[in-house]
Design an enzyme around this catalytic site. Sequence first.
Site, PDB file in Angstrom:
ATOM      1  N   SER A   1       0.839  -1.198   0.000  1.00  0.00           N
ATOM      2  CA  SER A   1       0.000   0.000   0.000  1.00  0.00           C
ATOM      3  C   SER A   1       0.879   1.255   0.000  1.00  0.00           C
ATOM      4  O   SER A   1       1.666   1.438  -0.936  1.00  0.00           O
ATOM      5  CB  SER A   1      -0.953  -0.054   1.197  1.00  0.00           C
ATOM      6  OG  SER A   1      -1.983   0.884   1.041  1.00  0.00           O
TER       7      SER A   1
ATOM      8  N   ASP B   1      -9.824  -5.482  -3.958  1.00  0.00           N
ATOM      9  CA  ASP B   1      -9.220  -4.525  -3.030  1.00  0.00           C
ATOM     10  C   ASP B   1     -10.204  -3.388  -2.775  1.00  0.00           C
ATOM     11  O   ASP B   1     -10.637  -2.717  -3.717  1.00  0.00           O
ATOM     12  CB  ASP B   1      -7.905  -3.986  -3.617  1.00  0.00           C
ATOM     13  CG  ASP B   1      -7.095  -3.210  -2.588  1.00  0.00           C
ATOM     14  OD1 ASP B   1      -7.645  -2.292  -1.957  1.00  0.00           O
ATOM     15  OD2 ASP B   1      -5.917  -3.546  -2.408  1.00  0.00           O
TER      16      ASP B   1
ATOM     17  N   HIS C   1      -7.394  -5.936   0.409  1.00  0.00           N
ATOM     18  CA  HIS C   1      -6.220  -5.128   0.768  1.00  0.00           C
ATOM     19  C   HIS C   1      -5.519  -5.640   2.029  1.00  0.00           C
ATOM     20  O   HIS C   1      -4.516  -5.072   2.452  1.00  0.00           O
ATOM     21  CB  HIS C   1      -6.674  -3.682   0.990  1.00  0.00           C
ATOM     22  CG  HIS C   1      -5.599  -2.640   0.891  1.00  0.00           C
ATOM     23  ND1 HIS C   1      -4.988  -2.322  -0.305  1.00  0.00           N
ATOM     24  CD2 HIS C   1      -4.996  -1.845   1.821  1.00  0.00           C
ATOM     25  CE1 HIS C   1      -4.084  -1.379  -0.100  1.00  0.00           C
ATOM     26  NE2 HIS C   1      -4.053  -1.078   1.186  1.00  0.00           N
TER      27      HIS C   1
END
Lengths: 276, 276
Positions: free
Chosen positions: A146, A222, A254
């Site tokens: 991320s 995600d 995610h």
Amino acid sequence: MEIQSENACFGGVQGVYTHASKATGTDMTFGLFQPAEAQDGPVPVLWYLSGLTCTHENAMTKAGAQAWAANEGVALIFPDTSPRGEGVADDDAYDLGQGAGFYVNATENPWAPHFNMWDYVTEDLPELVFNEFALDADRQGITGHSMGGHGALTIAMTMPERFRSVSAFSPICNPTASDWGRKQLGAYLGGDNTKWVAHDASLLMKNNGFEGPMLIDTGTKDQFIDLLKPEALANAIASRRQQAIFRMQPGYDHSYFFVSSFMEDHVSFHAEALYA
Amino acid sequence: MEIQSENACFGGVQGVYTHASKATGTDMTFGLFQPAEAQDGPVPVLWYLSGLTCTHENAMTKAGAQAWAANEGVALIFPDTSPRGEGVADDDAYDLGQGAGFYVNATENPWAPHFNMWDYVTEDLPELVFNEFALDADRQGITGHSMGGHGALTIAMTMPERFRSVSAFSPICNPTASDWGRKQLGAYLGGDNTKWVAHDASLLMKNNGFEGPMLIDTGTKDQFIDLLKPEALANAIASRRQQAIFRMQPGYDHSYFFVSSFMEDHVSFHAEALYA
């Protein structure tokens, strides 16, 4: 440097250490996994940069990376994601301030005095760990998740001579065009967008690319995918004819359940480059 | 039953579910990992019982078990370690009350109304999961860590017809002779020591043993080893001529870094029995 803890782990040692950082002007804490092979001399290193809200601890305990790093004889470094503490600026939002350093050197107040995570990860912490531990500075790879995937990609493309390989899990790919980016780059670097370009993986791919192999994984489910903008990076990779493996993983989200599911692939990918 | 979350994980699904438990009279939350094979019909099950202070979540996120369970096509169940909530008794100590159910049915107040973790893990939760999911009740193994290792061993030796295999990470081996045991068994079951015998793995080994294979791992540097008393179980195993693999792992401590380091061995061990 102070040892916070050292635990036997997959035949090696998972340690947590604290040191005074010149870059941030604060004490910083990081995790380091050394495989058994480190007892016999310097081993290759894989940097893992974490995402928003994380400390050094999240990936160290939840990504399952030590199993594969031990198999491959690779060390893992888990830096924190920002300076912390009472004298350090913060924001009520989860995505700005402490836990959200974004791997830049802040020029704007109140962030400028401490939020220098670019220098921390590329200068300060390397100087320490290559002095203190049996790690081979000539064999480094970098990955992250991320915001940390953003950090890994932007740092690797800026320092291609340092990193043999780069990968990322659900990276923020195009922060100059995303609410995960514009807010933070504006706060830390100011309103002049030209200063943001050096911290956008899709723009860096267009301008710089990367000499070595690259692996990107993102889940099709995600929940933040509209903020990540993998399409921008995919486009830039293909347009540049960059060597890369870009994967959209069906059904994954995610979370660290996603990261851990593909960690074996990423560690093997880096090990192949680092032992080449 | 309410779905709290479902995340794609190693080709399968890591879920978290809440249900009303008859045994505890409270809502209970558990984790369940289903490998991809569960889409095609019932898969074998490995129960993982957690230790003091843990919820359903600790092992689910830190033990790295899903990687190996996915390889072997085995489901994992992660129950909580006690009833919880406002109407449930508790104690200021970390090792009594909520987070410390010890896998017994309490007969003493204030614990008796809710602290029935033996029935929860052996009756209530099995009834639910074998009804709701593609799990094979004829192929069950059980493992656990610390207090959960105690639970796994005592339950398996009491219900050998149900479990084909049993293993444990740093189990509490002899609670009737340890401060991790005497306090809790006294509080939950009362002062009559004869009622404690059914919840002491070393005494059960002496009296019952176990039909199938057994694997026990404990770290030589376990900081709680004087409370665990592995010597009592080792003695009982050898004295009974019980089929078992009893390992003292050099340098390892009580942490999840230890558990994760040997999780592959444990999942493979159970899979061999469950697929025999």
